[in-house]
Scaffold this motif. Sequence first.
Motif, PDB file in Angstrom:
ATOM      1  N   GLU A  77       0.834  -1.202   0.000  1.00 51.80           N
ATOM      2  CA  GLU A  77       0.000   0.000   0.000  1.00 51.80           C
ATOM      3  C   GLU A  77       0.873   1.258   0.000  1.00 51.80           C
ATOM      4  O   GLU A  77       0.611   2.209  -0.737  1.00 51.80           O
ATOM      5  N   GLU A  78       1.911   1.244   0.809  1.00 55.83           N
ATOM      6  CA  GLU A  78       2.817   2.387   0.850  1.00 55.83           C
ATOM      7  C   GLU A  78       3.493   2.588  -0.505  1.00 55.83           C
ATOM      8  O   GLU A  78       3.620   3.719  -0.985  1.00 55.83           O
ATOM      9  N   ARG A  79       3.886   1.501  -1.152  1.00 56.75           N
ATOM     10  CA  ARG A  79       4.526   1.587  -2.459  1.00 56.75           C
ATOM     11  C   ARG A  79       3.576   2.199  -3.487  1.00 56.75           C
ATOM     12  O   ARG A  79       3.969   3.070  -4.265  1.00 56.75           O
ATOM     13  N   ARG A  80       2.284   1.803  -3.460  1.00 55.06           N
ATOM     14  CA  ARG A  80       1.301   2.347  -4.393  1.00 55.06           C
ATOM     15  C   ARG A  80       1.102   3.846  -4.185  1.00 55.06           C
ATOM     16  O   ARG A  80       1.073   4.623  -5.143  1.00 55.06           O
ATOM     17  N   PHE A  81       0.954   4.258  -2.921  1.00 55.10           N
ATOM     18  CA  PHE A  81       0.778   5.682  -2.629  1.00 55.10           C
ATOM     19  C   PHE A  81       1.991   6.493  -3.078  1.00 55.10           C
ATOM     20  O   PHE A  81       1.849   7.556  -3.683  1.00 55.10           O
ATOM     21  N   LEU A  82       3.163   6.000  -2.770  1.00 54.23           N
ATOM     22  CA  LEU A  82       4.375   6.720  -3.139  1.00 54.23           C
ATOM     23  C   LEU A  82       4.519   6.803  -4.659  1.00 54.23           C
ATOM     24  O   LEU A  82       4.891   7.844  -5.206  1.00 54.23           O
ATOM     25  N   PHE A  85       2.114   9.434  -5.873  1.00 50.96           N
ATOM     26  CA  PHE A  85       2.586  10.761  -5.467  1.00 50.96           C
ATOM     27  C   PHE A  85       3.724  11.231  -6.378  1.00 50.96           C
ATOM     28  O   PHE A  85       3.781  12.391  -6.786  1.00 50.96           O
ATOM     29  N   ARG A  86       4.620  10.318  -6.706  1.00 52.25           N
ATOM     30  CA  ARG A  86       5.770  10.675  -7.553  1.00 52.25           C
ATOM     31  C   ARG A  86       5.366  11.044  -8.973  1.00 52.25           C
ATOM     32  O   ARG A  86       6.120  11.728  -9.670  1.00 52.25           O
ATOM     33  N   THR A  87       4.214  10.602  -9.419  1.00 58.64           N
ATOM     34  CA  THR A  87       3.775  10.927 -10.776  1.00 58.64           C
ATOM     35  C   THR A  87       3.179  12.331 -10.876  1.00 58.64           C
ATOM     36  O   THR A  87       2.950  12.819 -11.972  1.00 58.64           O
ATOM     37  N   LEU A  88       2.932  12.968  -9.736  1.00 54.86           N
ATOM     38  CA  LEU A  88       2.316  14.301  -9.720  1.00 54.86           C
ATOM     39  C   LEU A  88       3.356  15.388  -9.924  1.00 54.86           C
ATOM     40  O   LEU A  88       4.515  15.233  -9.533  1.00 54.86           O
ATOM     41  N   ASP A  89       2.906  16.512 -10.476  1.00 51.35           N
ATOM     42  CA  ASP A  89       3.814  17.658 -10.576  1.00 51.35           C
ATOM     43  C   ASP A  89       3.865  18.369  -9.217  1.00 51.35           C
ATOM     44  O   ASP A  89       3.121  18.036  -8.292  1.00 51.35           O
TER      45      ASP A  89
END
Length: 111
Positions: A77-82, A85-89
Amino acid sequence: MIDRVLREKDWTLSTLARRSELSVSTLHSWKSGDRATGNRGPNPDKLRQLAAGAGLTVAEVFEAAGRHVPVAIDDEEERRFLHLFRTLDTEDRRVVEATMQAMRERQKSAR
């Protein structure tokens, strides 16, 4: 709770402080209620230290301190959230952070 730990384990406050890697004055303040209340309450990292040092669960210590009990998050779950998040500007990351902060404050005020 601190009194109970000291009594059950036959420890001094100094022993608990040493095992928890916390200062005696911090534990004394919590024990006397000087720093156990208020809108901030005890520092979550220090509460985790107390739990580890006293052999208690994090949930038990957070509940006793009147804090929101942290919910475990698994690695996937943490990996999915991260990843998301990383794909956002940068601007969207700030929006997500501000939203999460607002949600956290709402949870605090609901207690």
